[in-house]
Design a protein around this motif. Structure first.
Motif, mmCIF file in Angstrom:
data_model
loop_
_atom_site.group_PDB
_atom_site.id
_atom_site.type_symbol
_atom_site.label_atom_id
_atom_site.label_comp_id
_atom_site.label_asym_id
_atom_site.label_seq_id
_atom_site.Cartn_x
_atom_site.Cartn_y
_atom_site.Cartn_z
ATOM 1 N N THR A 41 53.790 -115.017 42.863
ATOM 2 C CA THR A 41 54.500 -114.950 41.590
ATOM 3 C C THR A 41 54.569 -116.345 40.999
ATOM 4 N N THR A 42 54.168 -116.487 39.752
ATOM 5 C CA THR A 42 54.195 -117.783 39.084
ATOM 6 C C THR A 42 54.851 -117.653 37.713
ATOM 7 N N ILE A 43 55.399 -118.746 37.240
ATOM 8 C CA ILE A 43 55.930 -118.799 35.878
ATOM 9 C C ILE A 43 55.346 -120.027 35.178
ATOM 10 N N SER A 44 55.130 -119.887 33.897
ATOM 11 C CA SER A 44 54.582 -120.992 33.110
ATOM 12 C C SER A 44 55.283 -121.031 31.755
ATOM 13 N N VAL A 62 58.390 -118.300 28.046
ATOM 14 C CA VAL A 62 58.128 -118.373 29.484
ATOM 15 C C VAL A 62 57.289 -117.163 29.870
ATOM 16 N N ASN A 63 56.226 -117.416 30.615
ATOM 17 C CA ASN A 63 55.291 -116.372 31.019
ATOM 18 C C ASN A 63 55.381 -116.130 32.516
ATOM 19 N N VAL A 64 55.359 -114.857 32.914
ATOM 20 C CA VAL A 64 55.505 -114.483 34.319
ATOM 21 C C VAL A 64 54.243 -113.775 34.795
ATOM 22 N N LEU A 68 59.405 -110.885 39.588
ATOM 23 C CA LEU A 68 60.629 -111.613 39.879
ATOM 24 C C LEU A 68 61.693 -110.609 40.305
ATOM 25 N N PHE A 74 66.304 -117.259 33.816
ATOM 26 C CA PHE A 74 65.502 -118.430 33.460
ATOM 27 C C PHE A 74 66.404 -119.474 32.816
ATOM 28 N N SER A 99 58.233 -111.828 31.336
ATOM 29 C CA SER A 99 57.979 -112.857 30.331
ATOM 30 C C SER A 99 58.933 -112.670 29.155
ATOM 31 N N SER A 121 63.323 -120.560 37.304
ATOM 32 C CA SER A 121 63.829 -119.214 37.562
ATOM 33 C C SER A 121 64.795 -119.276 38.746
ATOM 34 N N THR A 128 58.343 -124.213 36.371
ATOM 35 C CA THR A 128 57.082 -124.350 35.650
ATOM 36 C C THR A 128 56.620 -125.799 35.648
#
Length: 199
Positions: A41-44, A62-64, A68, A74, A99, A121, A128
């Motif tokens: 799992t990543t967030i940007s 914010v993009n997921v 989560l 966030f 997101s 998060s 990020t």
């Protein structure tokens, strides 16, 4: 389907299963023919519009990728004027597992062009990469103008309001400070070279 088992995907958000693959020989009996891939799992963070003004409200995308956990929050954080997050300032939050866009308010910080934003998060704790550098400018906008008219030497605000009414708008100016402490004039030449005072 083939009596050798099935690989499912379980969605923790909706508590539902999805059939990914029905196993068949030889993949069900020999590990060389099958494998599991663990996805992370990543967030940007999305783009931040620049320049910005201190005190303004901004949108922080914010993009997921991945999932989560329930109850995730966030938090958008602002760096210091040099772009460091050693002591970040929290400027906005969003409760979401997906997101979204965080509504954040820039604090009254010093002007500069090396600010950055990051998003953290809470569940799980992920951070990020920092945004690109952007500028924050001081809030400086003409809200209205006052037509001064004739200003006698050493005229207080109260005296001038009473005599001239600052009648080009609906505002009433009060105070005992001097509008101008000079000789009589037909205009306040120090304000943009004409008879207006900008606020």
């Amino acid at each position: 389907m083939f009596g050798c088992g099935t690989i499912f995907n379980y969605d923790i958000n909706t508590s539902t299963f999805a059939n990914l693959h029905d196993l068949n020989a030889p993949e069900a009996t020999d590990a060389h023919f099958s494998s599991f891939i663990e996805t992370s799992t990543t967030i940007s963070i999305g783009s931040i519009t620049s320049p910005l003004c201190a005190g303004s409200t901004i949108s922080v995308p914010v993009n997921v990728t991945g999932l989560l956990n329930s109850g995730n929050v966030f938090t958008a954080q602002l760096s210091d004027a040099s772009g460091s997050f050693a002591s970040p300032l929290d400027i906005g939050t969003l409760s979401s597992q997906n997101s979204g866009v965080i509504s954040a308010t820039l604090p009254n910080v010093s002007t500069g062009g090396n600010y950055r934003i990051q998003v953290v998060s809470s569940n799980p704790v992920l951070t990020t990469s920092a945004s690109s550098f952007f500028a924050i400018s001081s809030f400086n906008k003409i809200l209205f103008t006052e037509q001064m008219g004739i200003v006698a030497g050493t005229t207080s605000i109260n005296a001038h309001e009473s005599a001239n009414g600052f009648d080009n708008d609906g505002f009433t100016m009060t105070g005992t400070a001097d509008v101008r402490v000079t000789v009589a004039s037909t205009g306040y030449a120090q304000a943009s070279g004409n008879a207006n005072v900008f606020f």
